[in-house]
Design a protein around this motif. Structure first.
Motif, short mmCIF file in Angstrom:
data_model
loop_
_atom_site.label_atom_id
_atom_site.label_comp_id
_atom_site.label_asym_id
_atom_site.label_seq_id
_atom_site.Cartn_x
_atom_site.Cartn_y
_atom_site.Cartn_z
N MET A 113 9.39 -2.09 -6.91
CA MET A 113 8.16 -1.69 -7.06
C MET A 113 8.42 0.05 -6.63
O MET A 113 8.92 0.45 -5.64
CB MET A 113 7.13 -2.20 -6.02
CG MET A 113 6.33 -3.21 -6.87
SD MET A 113 4.82 -3.62 -5.89
CE MET A 113 5.65 -4.68 -4.73
N SER A 114 7.67 1.00 -7.23
CA SER A 114 7.55 2.22 -6.92
C SER A 114 6.42 2.51 -5.73
O SER A 114 5.56 1.92 -5.75
CB SER A 114 7.27 3.14 -8.20
OG SER A 114 5.86 2.76 -8.67
N GLU A 115 6.74 3.48 -5.18
CA GLU A 115 5.65 3.65 -3.89
C GLU A 115 4.53 4.49 -4.82
O GLU A 115 4.45 5.41 -5.65
CB GLU A 115 6.28 4.91 -3.00
CG GLU A 115 5.41 4.82 -1.97
CD GLU A 115 6.05 5.18 -0.41
OE1 GLU A 115 5.47 5.97 0.26
OE2 GLU A 115 7.27 4.89 -0.56
N ARG A 116 3.41 3.98 -4.31
CA ARG A 116 1.90 4.39 -4.70
C ARG A 116 1.49 5.48 -3.91
O ARG A 116 1.90 5.44 -2.63
CB ARG A 116 1.11 3.52 -4.91
CG ARG A 116 1.62 2.08 -5.90
CD ARG A 116 1.37 2.56 -7.40
NE ARG A 116 1.68 1.26 -8.27
CZ ARG A 116 0.85 0.57 -8.92
NH1 ARG A 116 -0.34 0.80 -8.72
NH2 ARG A 116 1.51 -0.08 -9.90
N VAL A 117 0.75 6.36 -4.34
CA VAL A 117 -0.21 7.24 -3.69
C VAL A 117 -1.17 6.49 -2.81
O VAL A 117 -1.88 5.42 -3.14
CB VAL A 117 -1.08 8.14 -4.63
CG1 VAL A 117 -2.07 9.05 -3.63
CG2 VAL A 117 -0.05 9.10 -5.22
N ASN A 118 -1.25 6.65 -1.52
CA ASN A 118 -2.00 5.95 -0.48
C ASN A 118 -3.34 6.90 -0.58
O ASN A 118 -3.32 7.90 0.03
CB ASN A 118 -1.51 5.97 0.83
CG ASN A 118 -2.29 5.28 1.83
OD1 ASN A 118 -3.56 5.55 1.84
ND2 ASN A 118 -1.85 4.38 2.71
N LEU A 119 -4.19 6.33 -1.28
CA LEU A 119 -5.65 6.88 -1.50
C LEU A 119 -6.42 7.41 -0.28
O LEU A 119 -6.95 8.59 0.02
CB LEU A 119 -6.67 6.12 -2.20
CG LEU A 119 -6.05 5.81 -3.73
CD1 LEU A 119 -7.39 4.52 -4.33
CD2 LEU A 119 -6.09 7.16 -4.49
N GLY A 120 -6.17 6.60 0.79
CA GLY A 120 -6.71 6.98 1.98
C GLY A 120 -6.14 8.17 2.64
O GLY A 120 -6.70 9.17 3.39
N LYS A 121 -4.58 8.30 2.35
CA LYS A 121 -4.23 9.72 3.13
C LYS A 121 -4.34 10.72 2.13
O LYS A 121 -4.51 11.67 2.58
CB LYS A 121 -2.69 9.24 3.19
CG LYS A 121 -2.58 8.07 4.44
CD LYS A 121 -1.10 7.89 4.55
CE LYS A 121 -1.00 6.74 5.79
NZ LYS A 121 0.61 6.41 5.81
N ALA A 122 -4.35 10.38 0.71
CA ALA A 122 -4.61 11.39 -0.21
C ALA A 122 -5.97 12.28 -0.12
O ALA A 122 -5.85 13.32 -0.53
CB ALA A 122 -4.13 10.85 -1.45
N SER A 158 -3.49 1.50 -4.44
CA SER A 158 -2.66 1.89 -3.51
C SER A 158 -1.06 0.85 -2.96
O SER A 158 -0.46 1.44 -2.44
CB SER A 158 -3.30 2.39 -2.10
OG SER A 158 -4.17 3.45 -2.39
N ARG A 159 -1.32 -0.04 -3.37
CA ARG A 159 -0.34 -1.27 -3.15
C ARG A 159 -0.38 -1.27 -1.60
O ARG A 159 0.92 -1.21 -1.09
CB ARG A 159 0.98 -0.93 -3.88
CG ARG A 159 1.01 -1.16 -5.07
CD ARG A 159 1.68 -2.65 -5.66
NE ARG A 159 1.13 -3.18 -6.95
CZ ARG A 159 1.64 -2.66 -8.15
NH1 ARG A 159 2.73 -1.92 -7.83
NH2 ARG A 159 1.40 -3.18 -9.11
N TYR A 160 -1.43 -1.55 -0.77
CA TYR A 160 -1.17 -1.68 0.62
C TYR A 160 -0.35 -2.87 0.93
O TYR A 160 -0.45 -3.82 0.17
CB TYR A 160 -2.53 -2.02 1.22
CG TYR A 160 -3.52 -0.84 1.34
CD1 TYR A 160 -3.10 0.38 0.79
CD2 TYR A 160 -4.60 -0.78 1.87
CE1 TYR A 160 -3.91 1.63 0.79
CE2 TYR A 160 -5.71 0.23 2.25
CZ TYR A 160 -5.21 1.37 1.59
OH TYR A 160 -6.16 2.60 1.45
N PRO A 161 0.55 -2.69 1.87
CA PRO A 161 1.71 -3.65 2.18
C PRO A 161 1.05 -4.98 2.79
O PRO A 161 0.19 -4.74 3.70
CB PRO A 161 2.71 -3.16 3.03
CG PRO A 161 1.69 -1.90 3.65
CD PRO A 161 0.60 -1.38 2.67
#
Length: 150
Positions: A1-10, A144-147
């Motif tokens: 899986m590609s890393e997603r933009v973390n909306l909380g951090k962005a 964001s695909r939170y782990p």
């Protein structure tokens, strides 16, 4: 899986706005007399429908720590087939499901009529806001695909 933009951090200011909305919604549910444990079951049910693993785990834990039974949590996906939920809780679950699945027939009149016959206007408002907020959280976590690791 590609890393997603973390909306909380962005976009932390937008994330904080959702946190603030969540706090107001929690206050509204408590003010409407909705039990804290059951409010987590409502969030859990929406998260199950949205397939949000992060929120499913979170609200299962929150429901348990708020005094909900493992039986009520385990039968939640099939709540209509059980006797674990009161008439008011059943109306609330139906409403949460309808708002969560709003693209499938909007919020049907039958669901709203059942809610209006069973719940106060304050309860309906709180449940609808809770549905809106948990659906926002589900979309944030999923996109964001939170782990979710063991």
């Amino acid at each position: 899986m590609s890393e997603r933009v973390n909306l909380g951090k962005a976009a932390p200011e937008l994330y904080q706005a959702v946190i603030n909305l969540d706090k107001l919604t929690s206050q509204a549910t408590l003010s409407a007399g909705i039990d804290d444990g059951f409010s987590h079951l409502l969030r859990l049910r929406a998260s199950q429908l949205n397939h949000c693993a992060f929120c499913i785990r979170l609200h299962t834990r929150d429901a348990l720590s708020s005094g909900e039974s493992s039986d009520r949590i385990s039968v939640l996906p099939a709540w209509r087939e059980t006797r674990y939920f009161t008439e008011k809780e059943r109306a609330a679950l139906s409403l949460v499901e309808a708002v969560t699945l709003i693209a499938d027939g909007q919020v049907p009149e039958s669901v709203y009529e059942q809610a209006a016959a069973t719940l106060s206007k304050e309860e309906i408002s709180a449940i609808e806001w809770l549905s809106i907020v948990i659906n926002a959280w589900n979309r944030i976590a999923i996109s964001s695909r939170y782990p979710v690791e063991a």
